[in-house]
Design a protein around this motif. Sequence first.
Motif, PDB file in Angstrom:
ATOM      1  N   TYR A   1       0.547  -1.538  -0.043  1.00  0.00           N
ATOM      2  CA  TYR A   1      -0.363  -0.138  -0.217  1.00  0.00           C
ATOM      3  C   TYR A   1       0.943   1.370   0.055  1.00  0.00           C
ATOM      4  O   TYR A   1       1.760   1.214   0.599  1.00  0.00           O
ATOM      5  CB  TYR A   1      -1.184  -0.115   1.533  1.00  0.00           C
ATOM      6  CG  TYR A   1      -1.648  -1.171   1.556  1.00  0.00           C
ATOM      7  CD1 TYR A   1      -2.890  -1.406   0.344  1.00  0.00           C
ATOM      8  CD2 TYR A   1      -1.238  -2.127   1.831  1.00  0.00           C
ATOM      9  CE1 TYR A   1      -3.595  -2.373   0.373  1.00  0.00           C
ATOM     10  CE2 TYR A   1      -2.075  -3.359   1.742  1.00  0.00           C
ATOM     11  CZ  TYR A   1      -3.219  -3.533   1.191  1.00  0.00           C
ATOM     12  OH  TYR A   1      -4.355  -4.424   1.589  1.00  0.00           O
ATOM     13  N   TRP A   2       0.649   2.220  -0.304  1.00  0.00           N
ATOM     14  CA  TRP A   2       0.827   3.275  -0.946  1.00  0.00           C
ATOM     15  C   TRP A   2      -0.010   4.445  -0.604  1.00  0.00           C
ATOM     16  O   TRP A   2      -1.308   4.846  -0.599  1.00  0.00           O
ATOM     17  CB  TRP A   2       1.732   3.873  -2.325  1.00  0.00           C
ATOM     18  CG  TRP A   2       2.785   3.187  -3.030  1.00  0.00           C
ATOM     19  CD1 TRP A   2       2.832   2.345  -3.305  1.00  0.00           C
ATOM     20  CD2 TRP A   2       4.007   3.986  -2.651  1.00  0.00           C
ATOM     21  NE1 TRP A   2       3.861   1.692  -3.447  1.00  0.00           N
ATOM     22  CE2 TRP A   2       4.654   3.165  -3.349  1.00  0.00           C
ATOM     23  CE3 TRP A   2       4.331   4.919  -2.016  1.00  0.00           C
ATOM     24  CZ2 TRP A   2       6.327   2.693  -3.204  1.00  0.00           C
ATOM     25  CZ3 TRP A   2       5.498   4.928  -2.228  1.00  0.00           C
ATOM     26  CH2 TRP A   2       6.721   3.779  -2.452  1.00  0.00           C
ATOM     27  N   LEU A   3       0.264   5.592   0.488  1.00  0.00           N
ATOM     28  CA  LEU A   3      -0.007   6.562   0.856  1.00  0.00           C
ATOM     29  C   LEU A   3       0.251   7.877  -0.473  1.00  0.00           C
ATOM     30  O   LEU A   3       0.689   7.798  -0.760  1.00  0.00           O
ATOM     31  CB  LEU A   3       0.280   7.698   2.128  1.00  0.00           C
ATOM     32  CG  LEU A   3       0.191   6.728   3.144  1.00  0.00           C
ATOM     33  CD1 LEU A   3       0.679   8.104   4.635  1.00  0.00           C
ATOM     34  CD2 LEU A   3      -1.354   5.923   3.710  1.00  0.00           C
ATOM     35  N   THR A   4      -0.963   8.103  -0.830  1.00  0.00           N
ATOM     36  CA  THR A   4      -1.719   8.827  -1.939  1.00  0.00           C
ATOM     37  C   THR A   4      -2.480  10.545  -1.399  1.00  0.00           C
ATOM     38  O   THR A   4      -2.421  10.534   0.468  1.00  0.00           O
ATOM     39  CB  THR A   4      -1.694   8.493  -3.184  1.00  0.00           C
ATOM     40  OG1 THR A   4      -2.349   9.750  -3.941  1.00  0.00           O
ATOM     41  CG2 THR A   4      -3.297   7.239  -2.978  1.00  0.00           C
ATOM     42  N   GLY A   5      -3.617  10.324  -2.185  1.00  0.00           N
ATOM     43  CA  GLY A   5      -5.192  11.289  -1.770  1.00  0.00           C
ATOM     44  C   GLY A   5      -4.861  12.258  -2.116  1.00  0.00           C
ATOM     45  O   GLY A   5      -4.088  13.246  -2.848  1.00  0.00           O
ATOM     46  N   GLU A   6      -6.656  13.023  -2.050  1.00  0.00           N
ATOM     47  CA  GLU A   6      -6.322  14.447  -1.935  1.00  0.00           C
ATOM     48  C   GLU A   6      -7.761  15.305  -1.439  1.00  0.00           C
ATOM     49  O   GLU A   6      -7.991  14.218  -0.360  1.00  0.00           O
ATOM     50  CB  GLU A   6      -7.387  14.404  -3.053  1.00  0.00           C
ATOM     51  CG  GLU A   6      -8.993  13.082  -3.419  1.00  0.00           C
ATOM     52  CD  GLU A   6      -8.907  13.571  -4.381  1.00  0.00           C
ATOM     53  OE1 GLU A   6     -10.335  13.882  -4.849  1.00  0.00           O
ATOM     54  OE2 GLU A   6      -8.370  12.655  -5.837  1.00  0.00           O
ATOM     55  N   VAL A   7      -7.533  16.628  -1.053  1.00  0.00           N
ATOM     56  CA  VAL A   7      -7.887  17.099   0.136  1.00  0.00           C
ATOM     57  C   VAL A   7      -9.654  17.452   0.181  1.00  0.00           C
ATOM     58  O   VAL A   7      -9.979  17.618  -1.150  1.00  0.00           O
ATOM     59  CB  VAL A   7      -6.946  18.688   0.819  1.00  0.00           C
ATOM     60  CG1 VAL A   7      -8.013  19.410   1.418  1.00  0.00           C
ATOM     61  CG2 VAL A   7      -6.031  17.911   0.581  1.00  0.00           C
ATOM     62  N   LYS A   8     -10.220  17.186   1.035  1.00  0.00           N
ATOM     63  CA  LYS A   8     -11.456  17.693   0.694  1.00  0.00           C
ATOM     64  C   LYS A   8     -12.559  18.678   1.913  1.00  0.00           C
ATOM     65  O   LYS A   8     -11.984  18.043   2.860  1.00  0.00           O
ATOM     66  CB  LYS A   8     -12.722  16.358   0.971  1.00  0.00           C
ATOM     67  CG  LYS A   8     -14.102  16.354   0.806  1.00  0.00           C
ATOM     68  CD  LYS A   8     -14.496  15.440   1.353  1.00  0.00           C
ATOM     69  CE  LYS A   8     -16.864  15.673   1.705  1.00  0.00           C
ATOM     70  NZ  LYS A   8     -16.880  14.561   2.155  1.00  0.00           N
ATOM     71  N   GLU A   9     -12.305  19.654   1.372  1.00  0.00           N
ATOM     72  CA  GLU A   9     -12.520  20.711   1.906  1.00  0.00           C
ATOM     73  C   GLU A   9     -13.886  20.633   2.771  1.00  0.00           C
ATOM     74  O   GLU A   9     -14.435  20.639   2.277  1.00  0.00           O
ATOM     75  CB  GLU A   9     -12.843  21.940   1.499  1.00  0.00           C
ATOM     76  CG  GLU A   9     -11.448  22.186   0.258  1.00  0.00           C
ATOM     77  CD  GLU A   9     -10.362  22.386   1.258  1.00  0.00           C
ATOM     78  OE1 GLU A   9     -10.004  22.946   2.228  1.00  0.00           O
ATOM     79  OE2 GLU A   9      -9.242  22.883   0.799  1.00  0.00           O
ATOM     80  N   LEU A  10     -13.993  20.910   3.890  1.00  0.00           N
ATOM     81  CA  LEU A  10     -15.112  20.433   5.065  1.00  0.00           C
ATOM     82  C   LEU A  10     -15.785  21.638   5.309  1.00  0.00           C
ATOM     83  O   LEU A  10     -17.249  22.067   5.812  1.00  0.00           O
ATOM     84  CB  LEU A  10     -14.873  20.245   6.329  1.00  0.00           C
ATOM     85  CG  LEU A  10     -13.849  18.404   6.440  1.00  0.00           C
ATOM     86  CD1 LEU A  10     -14.160  18.229   7.358  1.00  0.00           C
ATOM     87  CD2 LEU A  10     -15.290  17.396   5.590  1.00  0.00           C
ATOM     88  N   GLU A  11     -15.210  22.924   4.775  1.00  0.00           N
ATOM     89  CA  GLU A  11     -15.854  24.207   4.909  1.00  0.00           C
ATOM     90  C   GLU A  11     -16.022  25.276   3.912  1.00  0.00           C
ATOM     91  O   GLU A  11     -15.074  26.834   4.286  1.00  0.00           O
ATOM     92  CB  GLU A  11     -15.982  25.046   6.195  1.00  0.00           C
ATOM     93  CG  GLU A  11     -14.514  25.059   6.819  1.00  0.00           C
ATOM     94  CD  GLU A  11     -14.417  24.745   8.410  1.00  0.00           C
ATOM     95  OE1 GLU A  11     -15.329  25.840   8.916  1.00  0.00           O
ATOM     96  OE2 GLU A  11     -13.283  25.377   8.948  1.00  0.00           O
ATOM     97  N   PRO A  12     -15.602  24.702   2.884  1.00  0.00           N
ATOM     98  CA  PRO A  12     -14.788  25.586   1.314  1.00  0.00           C
ATOM     99  C   PRO A  12     -15.160  27.235   1.251  1.00  0.00           C
ATOM    100  O   PRO A  12     -14.851  27.926   0.353  1.00  0.00           O
ATOM    101  CB  PRO A  12     -15.959  24.829   0.016  1.00  0.00           C
ATOM    102  CG  PRO A  12     -17.029  23.677   0.707  1.00  0.00           C
ATOM    103  CD  PRO A  12     -16.882  23.784   2.677  1.00  0.00           C
ATOM    104  N   GLU A  13     -16.726  27.367   2.002  1.00  0.00           N
ATOM    105  CA  GLU A  13     -17.820  28.678   1.878  1.00  0.00           C
ATOM    106  C   GLU A  13     -16.453  29.473   2.707  1.00  0.00           C
ATOM    107  O   GLU A  13     -17.013  30.637   2.544  1.00  0.00           O
ATOM    108  CB  GLU A  13     -18.640  28.915   2.342  1.00  0.00           C
ATOM    109  CG  GLU A  13     -19.746  27.774   1.419  1.00  0.00           C
ATOM    110  CD  GLU A  13     -19.910  27.912  -0.169  1.00  0.00           C
ATOM    111  OE1 GLU A  13     -19.427  29.048  -0.003  1.00  0.00           O
ATOM    112  OE2 GLU A  13     -19.629  27.258  -0.715  1.00  0.00           O
ATOM    113  N   ALA A  14     -16.087  29.148   3.651  1.00  0.00           N
ATOM    114  CA  ALA A  14     -15.672  30.042   4.936  1.00  0.00           C
ATOM    115  C   ALA A  14     -14.002  30.579   4.595  1.00  0.00           C
ATOM    116  O   ALA A  14     -13.594  30.461   3.642  1.00  0.00           O
ATOM    117  CB  ALA A  14     -14.554  29.005   6.149  1.00  0.00           C
ATOM    118  N   THR A  15     -14.622  31.705   4.995  1.00  0.00           N
ATOM    119  CA  THR A  15     -13.371  33.254   4.578  1.00  0.00           C
ATOM    120  C   THR A  15     -12.567  33.646   5.326  1.00  0.00           C
ATOM    121  O   THR A  15     -11.608  34.710   4.493  1.00  0.00           O
ATOM    122  CB  THR A  15     -14.155  34.742   3.539  1.00  0.00           C
ATOM    123  OG1 THR A  15     -14.718  34.863   4.760  1.00  0.00           O
ATOM    124  CG2 THR A  15     -15.477  34.103   2.570  1.00  0.00           C
TER     125      THR A  15
END
Lengths: 278, 278
Positions: free
Chosen positions: A232-246
């Motif tokens: 197994y290799w670590l990889t991945g992508e980020v999921k924003e949990l609050e994309p509206e926050a400024t």
Amino acid sequence: MKPYILISNDDGYQAPGIRYLIETLKPLARLIVVAPDGPRSGYACKITTKEPFTLQPISEEDGVNVYACSGSPVDCVKLAFNILLPRLGIRPQLVVSGINHGDNSSVNSFYSGTMGVVTEGTFQGVASIGFSLCDMSAHADFSACGKYIESIVRKVLAEGLPPFTCLNVNFPRTDGKYGCSMDCNPATEAHPETGKAAAKDYKGIRVCRMARSTWVKEVVECNRPGSGSPYYWLTGEVKELEPEATDTDRWALYHGYVAVTPQTLDTTAYGLLKDWKI
Amino acid sequence: MKPYILISNDDGYQAPGIRYLIETLKPLARLIVVAPDGPRSGYACKITTKEPFTLQPISEEDGVNVYACSGSPVDCVKLAFNILLPRLGIRPQLVVSGINHGDNSSVNSFYSGTMGVVTEGTFQGVASIGFSLCDMSAHADFSACGKYIESIVRKVLAEGLPPFTCLNVNFPRTDGKYGCSMDCNPATEAHPETGKAAAKDYKGIRVCRMARSTWVKEVVECNRPGSGSPYYWLTGEVKELEPEATDTDRWALYHGYVAVTPQTLDTTAYGLLKDWKI
């Protein structure tokens, strides 16, 4: 007399990011560099408990002493504060880590060896700052970072930081691609287009909170040729949990601002502490 | 149907602490164990980015499946949530880590692989709890922990925890020596008197904040025989920074109480965020 600054990182003493940091800080302070002898990305606050480690003097140029340690980023700081600096009669006024090749915003801060250095510097009672650039390439272009590093370091040298707090500073990419890089994906380390792009200036500094995000698609299964047994290799992508926050570090990075996040090392959840009864 | 609980640790799947935890939780839930294949003390939130890792099925007894992973504690959790659990069609209701052989109170929490598991479980969106006993001995006596683990786990199964928060639970030693153990000193791993002592009950549970402390005398220099070239071992002792405080995890441990510290993974220093201008 100029103050002393201890410099470390997690990419190793030869990384372009720490070289750029050294050149940037030379006019401001006397520098001692104690950094890992090779890459230690993703080492977080790991300490080496089951084996010993070594310290090697590497170079002394323009009064900057560089040492390479075979341990983790945190080991470097512990070794510096417990052995090397007392022998040299030095108490640094600041610990500075980076510049990391890859961003340490949001939850990435927890996995980061760059921020491991900053955490340990803070525990040693010294104001500590981590700098990271949203670009994992070895050819990352740091040239827009210098003036911001200088102003942030000057301010902290002058004012200090409260105990058990530190700064996590993240720079967007300077080629207009402001997105956050994948901090743990070996397959994405090279951005061939970076390094060719002209270094634009940033829009300014935002003092901001840590965004909530999570990593997804983090593990890829491969099969060893001939055996069929998986690894197994670590990889991945980020999921924003609050994309509206400024008001977050991620908003700043996506919009071309330098993100400065004050962090606390007292991680007590005081709200829950008040309410949780058993 | 009983809920699922994912169990991991940093001492490895064969450690007495995780064995005790499994036996304690068996009546409450269906258990999946994904733990390191050997000791990973002091691994914090380390992730393995430069090499791959493996997963080995070890045993299936009384419906408990045990897997050993060659990576870090955090790798175990990522592998479980990204590959193993989806394949089994399982979404656990809880991640439980431990019981660690050694305390993870105060700043030790930052270096702890046990708390790395808890941090990662929380990032995966699942309520997560770490259990640690102030005794690094392989013969540590866990027998007083069971009823407290059961009541804490039952409460969290029923009520959950808010997002980005987790619990760090530390047990004092049961032989009347309530002091905190040295979490990173190989020389002190064996307490020959422990295991012989009768397991007393604790005085109760304290929900408490993280104490401020620091490690001192952390590095010892040794010389390689015949060469004279030095190498370094981590060791050390804890210096309490607020020994008078009675609302901390350290106070609880020194006074025979189970210390439950709610922790947040939003480490923004909100006070400093408000005040720090540049």
